[in-house]
Write an enzyme that holds these catalytic residues in place. Structure first.
Site, PDB file in Angstrom:
ATOM      1  N   ASP A 154      41.840  41.138  28.221  1.00  0.00           N
ATOM      2  CA  ASP A 154      40.681  40.274  27.961  1.00  0.00           C
ATOM      3  C   ASP A 154      39.843  40.801  26.808  1.00  0.00           C
ATOM      4  O   ASP A 154      38.975  40.097  26.308  1.00  0.00           O
ATOM      5  CB  ASP A 154      39.761  40.212  29.194  1.00  0.00           C
ATOM      6  CG  ASP A 154      40.498  40.025  30.488  1.00  0.00           C
ATOM      7  OD1 ASP A 154      40.549  40.993  31.272  1.00  0.00           O
ATOM      8  OD2 ASP A 154      41.035  38.927  30.700  1.00  0.00           O
ATOM      9  N   ARG A 185      34.956  37.219  31.201  1.00  0.00           N
ATOM     10  CA  ARG A 185      35.531  35.886  31.073  1.00  0.00           C
ATOM     11  C   ARG A 185      34.594  34.823  31.637  1.00  0.00           C
ATOM     12  O   ARG A 185      33.879  35.058  32.614  1.00  0.00           O
ATOM     13  CB  ARG A 185      36.877  35.836  31.792  1.00  0.00           C
ATOM     14  CG  ARG A 185      37.940  36.650  31.085  1.00  0.00           C
ATOM     15  CD  ARG A 185      39.154  36.914  31.919  1.00  0.00           C
ATOM     16  NE  ARG A 185      39.756  35.710  32.479  1.00  0.00           N
ATOM     17  CZ  ARG A 185      40.964  35.670  33.025  1.00  0.00           C
ATOM     18  NH1 ARG A 185      41.704  36.779  33.069  1.00  0.00           N
ATOM     19  NH2 ARG A 185      41.451  34.555  33.510  1.00  0.00           N
ATOM     20  N   ASN A 215      55.239  39.699  38.880  1.00  0.00           N
ATOM     21  CA  ASN A 215      53.873  40.115  39.194  1.00  0.00           C
ATOM     22  C   ASN A 215      53.856  41.205  40.248  1.00  0.00           C
ATOM     23  O   ASN A 215      54.519  41.110  41.274  1.00  0.00           O
ATOM     24  CB  ASN A 215      53.042  38.920  39.679  1.00  0.00           C
ATOM     25  CG  ASN A 215      51.608  39.301  39.943  1.00  0.00           C
ATOM     26  OD1 ASN A 215      51.189  39.393  41.084  1.00  0.00           O
ATOM     27  ND2 ASN A 215      50.854  39.532  38.884  1.00  0.00           N
ATOM     28  N   ARG A 217      28.790  40.879  29.802  1.00  0.00           N
ATOM     29  CA  ARG A 217      29.460  41.980  30.507  1.00  0.00           C
ATOM     30  C   ARG A 217      28.527  43.188  30.548  1.00  0.00           C
ATOM     31  O   ARG A 217      27.987  43.607  29.528  1.00  0.00           O
ATOM     32  CB  ARG A 217      30.764  42.329  29.787  1.00  0.00           C
ATOM     33  CG  ARG A 217      31.583  43.456  30.410  1.00  0.00           C
ATOM     34  CD  ARG A 217      32.350  42.991  31.633  1.00  0.00           C
ATOM     35  NE  ARG A 217      33.236  44.032  32.135  1.00  0.00           N
ATOM     36  CZ  ARG A 217      34.539  44.124  31.823  1.00  0.00           C
ATOM     37  NH1 ARG A 217      35.094  43.248  31.002  1.00  0.00           N
ATOM     38  NH2 ARG A 217      35.273  45.088  32.343  1.00  0.00           N
ATOM     39  N   ASP A 270      52.763  41.120  33.313  1.00  0.00           N
ATOM     40  CA  ASP A 270      52.939  41.260  34.758  1.00  0.00           C
ATOM     41  C   ASP A 270      53.101  39.898  35.422  1.00  0.00           C
ATOM     42  O   ASP A 270      52.405  39.557  36.378  1.00  0.00           O
ATOM     43  CB  ASP A 270      51.731  41.992  35.340  1.00  0.00           C
ATOM     44  CG  ASP A 270      52.007  42.602  36.706  1.00  0.00           C
ATOM     45  OD1 ASP A 270      53.108  43.142  36.906  1.00  0.00           O
ATOM     46  OD2 ASP A 270      51.112  42.533  37.574  1.00  0.00           O
ATOM     47  N   ASP A 319      41.908  52.545  37.753  1.00  0.00           N
ATOM     48  CA  ASP A 319      41.668  53.256  36.498  1.00  0.00           C
ATOM     49  C   ASP A 319      40.590  54.326  36.646  1.00  0.00           C
ATOM     50  O   ASP A 319      40.600  55.329  35.929  1.00  0.00           O
ATOM     51  CB  ASP A 319      41.279  52.262  35.395  1.00  0.00           C
ATOM     52  CG  ASP A 319      39.995  51.511  35.692  1.00  0.00           C
ATOM     53  OD1 ASP A 319      39.716  51.227  36.873  1.00  0.00           O
ATOM     54  OD2 ASP A 319      39.257  51.193  34.730  1.00  0.00           O
TER      55      ASP A 319
END
Length: 408
Positions: free
Chosen positions: A97, A210, A71, A130, A43, A182
């Protein structure tokens, strides 16, 4: 052309160096050649990832199909483009990621085929801190729903979906949303699915935080997140069964997603944006009936929601600071009721109802029934002089026997 078992869709935008591990995890899958394809949509990356994608496609032409586009401003556009190109019986969305365990796709496809699943939730593991709720992953489950599992806490699209389900219902990611597109997609798929399953026995999906906190959700503004939450709740309002199913989805958003936006980060917003956030939260609470699930929420969460509904950013700031400084408040006992003793409790300026702070209410203990004569004698309630007189009475033996039986 042979139909692949699964298409993995990867939307990519400036995810180096994590992209390399993501692509390597696809190359290293145990699924036999020809059973897997990866559609990767770049993208508009500018970090060298676009060149890396072409290199992998050249080395593994049987696996990768790469598309480059300008993008689009969010992950929904490239996800939809990859979905439109999917040819597999199943489709899985993989964050650029993130990465997969070597046997992930083989195990997921086998489970979906064996169980007849329309959606399979893979075991997910957080990396670099995470946060990944683990409630739904306690065991493999052939069939789960929103009322008997933690499915409401697993609404990312990091799942295996039957492509036929998606095509039949025209499911796609909402491209007007910059974040959480999503979740509404996944919720609709789960509500329309004939069977949702969980594969918990293998670490399939590794979600990476990240180091630069550059994940799209981490970068999203509060208003953008609120729009994503509203889209999710609209799907629930349209498709979920009223009652326990709908309430489980409401409780997830209003017990976690919205209150999270009313924590420390709220203090960093300027006054105008704080008021705007309060107004938007108030609209969500009213529009989607959040108060119906307040009894499922922690006191701190529902208190922050109601301060936002009242558009009292100054009181909300005080509440956030109090929680940060003191943690749990003292318990205030008033008769049978126990309240969370936050400073806002019975503050005349705020006029919030006591029920908002209610922790629990002790059950009402019924008065004990009056004692019969035998019980009174046994417990020594009858004066001794009267008992001596009663012993000479012909009925005493029968009474004494009754007392003795009562002892047993």
């Amino acid at each position: 052309m042979t139909v692949p078992d699964v298409t993995v869709v990867v939307a990519v935008y400036n995810t180096m160096p994590y992209l390399t591990a993501c692509l390597d995890s696809l190359v290293g899958q145990s699924l036999a050649p020809g059973r897997l394809e990866a559609v990767v949509v770049d993208d508009g990356s500018t970090d060298g990832g676009e060149a890396l994608l072409d290199e992998y496609a050249a080395r593994h032409p049987e696996l990768f199909r790469v598309v480059h586009q300008p993008n689009s401003g969010g992950p929904a556009g490239p996800a939809n483009r990859g979905l439109a190109m999917a040819r597999g019986r199943y489709v899985l969305f993989l964050g650029a990621d993130d990465r997969l365990g070597p046997e992930a796709l083989e195990r997921l496809v086998a489970a979906a085929d064996a169980w007849g699943s329309d959606v399979v939730v893979p075991k997910q593991v957080g990396v670099n801190g995470r946060l990944v709720p683990q409630g739904i992953f306690h065991a493999d489950a052939e069939s789960v729903g929103f009322t008997d599992s933690a499915l409401a806490w697993a609404l990312s699209d990091t799942k295996l979906f039957r492509l036929d389900l998606i095509r039949r219902h025209g499911l796609c990611h909402n491209e007007e949303l910059k974040v959480f597109s999503d979740q509404s997609f996944t919720l609709e798929a789960c509500l329309r699915a004939g069977r949702v399953s969980v594969l918990a026995g293998y670490d399939s999906y590794f979600l990476v935080l990240r180091e630069d906190r550059g994940n799209v959700t981490e970068r999203a503004s509060v208003p953008d997140r609120l729009r994503g939450i509203a889209a999710l709740q609209q799907v629930a309002a349209d498709l979920a069964q009223p009652g326990e199913e709908l309430d489980a989805i409401r409780a997830r958003s209003f017990g976690w997603d919205v209150p999270r936006l009313l924590q420390d980060g709220f203090l960093l917003l300027d006054d105008g944006l704080q008021r705007r956030v309060c107004v938007e939260v108030g609209r969500l609470v009213e529009r989607f009936g959040a108060r119906a699930v307040y009894h499922r929420l922690p006191v701190a969460a529902r208190l922050r929601l109601e301060l936002a509904v009242a558009v009292r950013p100054e009181a909300l700031r005080d509440q956030i600071r109090y929680e940060a400084a003191h943690g749990e408040p003292p318990v205030v006992v008033d008769g049978r009721r126990h309240y969370a003793g936050y400073p806002a409790l019975r503050d005349a300026r705020l006029a919030l109802p006591d029920e908002l702070f209610l922790l629990r209410e002790e059950p009402l203990v019924a008065d004990a029934p009056p004692l019969n004569l035998a019980q009174q004698l046994w417990r020594g309630v009858v004066p001794e002089q009267l008992r001596r007189g009663l012993r000479r009475h012909p009925a005493w033996r029968r009474l004494a026997n009754s007392v003795n039986r009562g002892r047993g």
